[in-house]
Design a protein around this motif. Structure first.
Motif, PDB file in Angstrom:
ATOM      1  N   UNK A  14      -8.143   7.951  -2.516  1.00 47.03           N
ATOM      2  CA  UNK A  14      -7.975   6.690  -1.907  1.00 47.03           C
ATOM      3  C   UNK A  14      -7.469   6.979  -0.472  1.00 47.03           C
ATOM      4  N   UNK A  15      -7.651   7.702  -0.082  1.00 46.31           N
ATOM      5  CA  UNK A  15      -7.102   8.237   1.445  1.00 46.31           C
ATOM      6  C   UNK A  15      -7.403   7.128   2.146  1.00 46.31           C
ATOM      7  N   UNK A  16      -8.668   6.779   2.333  1.00 47.37           N
ATOM      8  CA  UNK A  16      -8.669   5.635   3.442  1.00 47.37           C
ATOM      9  C   UNK A  16      -7.864   4.130   3.290  1.00 47.37           C
ATOM     10  N   UNK A  17      -7.966   3.766   1.800  1.00 46.85           N
ATOM     11  CA  UNK A  17      -7.293   2.562   1.610  1.00 46.85           C
ATOM     12  C   UNK A  17      -5.612   2.714   1.909  1.00 46.85           C
ATOM     13  N   UNK A  18      -4.997   4.015   1.412  1.00 45.29           N
ATOM     14  CA  UNK A  18      -3.694   4.080   1.645  1.00 45.29           C
ATOM     15  C   UNK A  18      -3.416   4.226   3.279  1.00 45.29           C
ATOM     16  N   UNK A  19      -4.093   4.910   4.080  1.00 45.11           N
ATOM     17  CA  UNK A  19      -4.053   5.012   5.437  1.00 45.11           C
ATOM     18  C   UNK A  19      -4.189   3.879   6.205  1.00 45.11           C
ATOM     19  N   UNK A  20      -5.009   2.994   5.514  1.00 38.09           N
ATOM     20  CA  UNK A  20      -5.219   1.585   6.179  1.00 38.09           C
ATOM     21  C   UNK A  20      -3.991   0.688   6.117  1.00 38.09           C
ATOM     22  N   UNK A  21      -3.419   0.929   4.774  1.00 37.68           N
ATOM     23  CA  UNK A  21      -2.325  -0.038   4.592  1.00 37.68           C
ATOM     24  C   UNK A  21      -1.338   0.332   5.345  1.00 37.68           C
ATOM     25  N   UNK A  22      -1.005   1.609   5.376  1.00 39.66           N
ATOM     26  CA  UNK A  22      -0.054   2.213   6.438  1.00 39.66           C
ATOM     27  C   UNK A  22      -0.255   1.554   7.866  1.00 39.66           C
ATOM     28  N   UNK A  23      -1.287   1.519   8.389  1.00 33.64           N
ATOM     29  CA  UNK A  23      -1.487   1.061   9.786  1.00 33.64           C
ATOM     30  C   UNK A  23      -1.228  -0.575   9.852  1.00 33.64           C
ATOM     31  N   UNK A  24      -1.790  -1.162   8.791  1.00 30.46           N
ATOM     32  CA  UNK A  24      -1.359  -2.648   8.719  1.00 30.46           C
ATOM     33  C   UNK A  24       0.180  -2.902   8.587  1.00 30.46           C
ATOM     34  N   UNK A  25       0.725  -2.119   7.775  1.00 29.59           N
ATOM     35  CA  UNK A  25       2.065  -2.334   7.809  1.00 29.59           C
ATOM     36  C   UNK A  25       2.818  -2.170   9.151  1.00 29.59           C
ATOM     37  N   UNK A  26       2.296  -1.099   9.918  1.00 24.82           N
ATOM     38  CA  UNK A  26       2.786  -1.052  11.191  1.00 24.82           C
ATOM     39  C   UNK A  26       2.534  -2.169  12.262  1.00 24.82           C
ATOM     40  N   UNK A  27       1.440  -2.916  11.914  1.00 25.81           N
ATOM     41  CA  UNK A  27       1.210  -3.932  12.602  1.00 25.81           C
ATOM     42  C   UNK A  27       2.032  -5.354  12.278  1.00 25.81           C
ATOM     43  N   UNK A  28       2.757  -5.270  11.074  1.00 23.97           N
ATOM     44  CA  UNK A  28       3.619  -6.225  10.816  1.00 23.97           C
ATOM     45  C   UNK A  28       5.204  -5.352  10.514  1.00 23.97           C
ATOM     46  N   UNK A  29       5.725  -5.205  11.240  1.00 27.02           N
ATOM     47  CA  UNK A  29       6.839  -4.087  11.144  1.00 27.02           C
ATOM     48  C   UNK A  29       7.913  -4.769  10.089  1.00 27.02           C
ATOM     49  N   UNK A  30       8.547  -3.867   9.306  1.00 29.68           N
ATOM     50  CA  UNK A  30       9.698  -4.275   8.544  1.00 29.68           C
ATOM     51  C   UNK A  30      10.853  -3.369   9.147  1.00 29.68           C
TER      52      UNK A  30
END
Length: 302
Positions: free
Chosen positions: A16-32
């Motif tokens: 599930x490389x692409x889903x996990x990578x996409x999640x990381x990018x999405x989280x970068x757009x909404x920083x914690x």
């Protein structure tokens, strides 16, 4: 039911490389909040019997170099207990070493690592928001504050904060936190940890060589994650693991594997798995006096 055992990749379906990578990018757009400090402040928690403490210290430092802080006797849990405590600082990784003189209060002893954070309360809130369970709420220790969290899949970590800000030199090579998880919980763990750590998926291999988990005829899924907390290898398996795989908590990268193993054996450690080559590196498993098991690796010669 009898018949030939199916390769692990059939059980794990697909990467599930692409889903996990996409999640990381999405989280970068909404920083914690960024709560990590640096890999050199993160330790492997090692518990040995009090009579094995000095033997472990001598063997571990003879193998990797470095030094120990002064040993103290302290209470490092929120309920009454007593342990020797010291920090073993080497160029390739740090160990928080405990030799409990009393029974160890639950759930201590099951946490794999201690991560320094810049703000403990903020880190606890972020961990909880990221999907972790806080199984030991914040408590004071002799030099700061601590808490223990549990990630999806049952992985325990300790978070800590120091009253006096520490200053440690970066590692020569960053150690690898080695995590074994089931196919059902691996992605939930990765999503939670990526959100907490601001990490990234470096690789996600659905067909990694099974020799890495002691099953040379099979393949399995391996995910590499990197963050401010350092490196992490997630081993996604069906749990059919020959000893000692799954017992090691940390992988240490050295320049000369055979020379390091010679130092380990000369100082009382035992080589449990002789060197083999996989994923561009030469690896072995070692058990130090007191029972601590570690993976040690070096880049494979080309």
């Amino acid at each position: 039911m009898t018949g030939k055992r199916q390769p692990i990749q059939v059980l794990l379906v697909c990467s599930l490389l692409f889903p996990l990578a996409a999640i990381a990018r999405a989280q970068g757009a909404h920083p914690t909040p960024e709560v990590g400090v640096g890999a050199q402040y993160d330790t492997t928690h090692v518990y040995v019997a009090p009579e094995d403490v000095d033997k472990f210290v001598a063997s571990f430092l003879a193998t990797f170099g470095g030094q120990s802080t002064k040993q103290v006797v302290a209470t490092v849990t929120p309920t009454p207990s007593s342990t020797t405590s010291q920090l073993l600082q080497t160029p390739v990784g740090t160990v928080s070493l405990f030799g409990f003189k009393t029974p160890i209060p639950y759930p201590f002893g099951a946490e794999r690592t201690g991560y320094l954070v810049s703000d403990l309360d903020e880190a606890i809130n972020l961990a909880r928001d990221s999907g972790a369970d806080v199984i030991v709420s914040a408590f004071p220790d002799p030099i700061g504050r601590d808490a223990v969290i549990q990630w999806p899949g049952g992985l325990n970590m300790q978070l800590y904060w120091h009253t006096a800000k520490p200053s440690y030199a970066p590692f020569e090579t960053v150690p690898e936190n080695r995590v074994y998880l089931s196919p059902e919980r691996a992605d939930a763990f990765a999503r939670s940890f990526l959100r907490f750590s601001h990490g990234k998926v470096v690789s996600d291999n659905a067909h990694a060589a099974g020799i890495e988990i002691g099953r040379a005829k099979d393949t399995y899924r391996r995910v590499h994650i990197e963050s401010v907390f350092g490196k992490m290898a997630v081993f996604v398996t069906d749990g059919h693991l020959p000893y000692p795989y799954g017992r090691e908590m940390t992988g240490y990268e050295v320049k000369d594997l055979h020379g390091t193993l010679a130092k380990a054996k000369a100082s009382g450690a035992a080589v449990l798995v002789e060197p083999y080559t996989a994923d561009g590196r030469v690896e072995a498993m070692v058990q130090f006096p007191g029972g601590y098991i570690a993976e040690i690796h070096a880049t494979a010669p080309k």
